[in-house]
Motif scaffolding. Structure first.
Motif, PDB file in Angstrom:
ATOM      1  N   CYS A  28      39.209  42.590  45.281  1.00 40.67           N
ATOM      2  CA  CYS A  28      37.767  42.421  45.405  1.00 40.67           C
ATOM      3  C   CYS A  28      37.537  41.217  46.305  1.00 40.67           C
ATOM      4  N   SER A  65      34.306  44.158  37.800  1.00 44.46           N
ATOM      5  CA  SER A  65      35.464  44.131  38.692  1.00 44.46           C
ATOM      6  C   SER A  65      36.790  44.062  37.939  1.00 44.46           C
ATOM      7  N   CYS A 124      33.820  39.502  42.947  1.00 44.23           N
ATOM      8  CA  CYS A 124      34.873  39.148  42.008  1.00 44.23           C
ATOM      9  C   CYS A 124      34.335  38.381  40.810  1.00 44.23           C
ATOM     10  N   ASP A 179      42.288  41.772  36.703  1.00 46.76           N
ATOM     11  CA  ASP A 179      41.766  42.597  37.787  1.00 46.76           C
ATOM     12  C   ASP A 179      42.943  43.292  38.451  1.00 46.76           C
TER      13      ASP A 179
END
Length: 127
Positions: A103, A113, A108, A99
């Motif tokens: 988030c 994401s 998440c 990621d």
């Protein structure tokens, strides 16, 4: 770009353990977090665990707390998933993901994401 390579999958009997690894390379300095997901045949990809690359905070799917543990080796840019007391229903392809942005909360836990994905490693738990 971030490249992710998983390893450690295999066949294990119910009640056994496996440790998955995911090695990251490329623009890893921009990562916010790494996560593990899994996908069983005919099912959607589901969240397993997440670890912050900033402070090491960990998050788990509620159903897996206590059996699975995510950890990291920052120097080696590697994240691990220790899986204990495995059950046949844990059988799936396990993916690691990176990621690259912030988030929060259950957002998440969504595959969308995450920006980069590994190729996956098969985990099969026999009864």
């Amino acid at each position: 770009q971030v490249q992710l390579v998983e390893s450690g999958g295999g066949l294990v009997q119910a009640g056994g353990s496996l440790r998955l690894s995911c090695a990251a390379s490329g623009r890893t300095f921009s990562m916010y977090a790494m996560g593990w997901f899994r996908q069983a045949p005919g099912k959607e990809r589901e969240f397993v665990a997440r670890i912050s690359w900033i402070d090491g905070s960990t998050y788990y799917a509620d159903s897996l707390k206590g059996r699975f543990a995510i950890s990291r080796d920052s120097a080696k840019k590697t994240v691990f998933l220790q899986m204990n007391s495995l059950k046949p229903e844990d059988t799936a392809v396990y993916f690691c993901a990176a990621d690259m942005s912030y988030c929060s909360g259950y957002g998440c836990h969504e595959p969308k994401s995450y920006d980069y994905w590994g190729q996956g490693t098969q985990v099969t738990v026999s009864s």
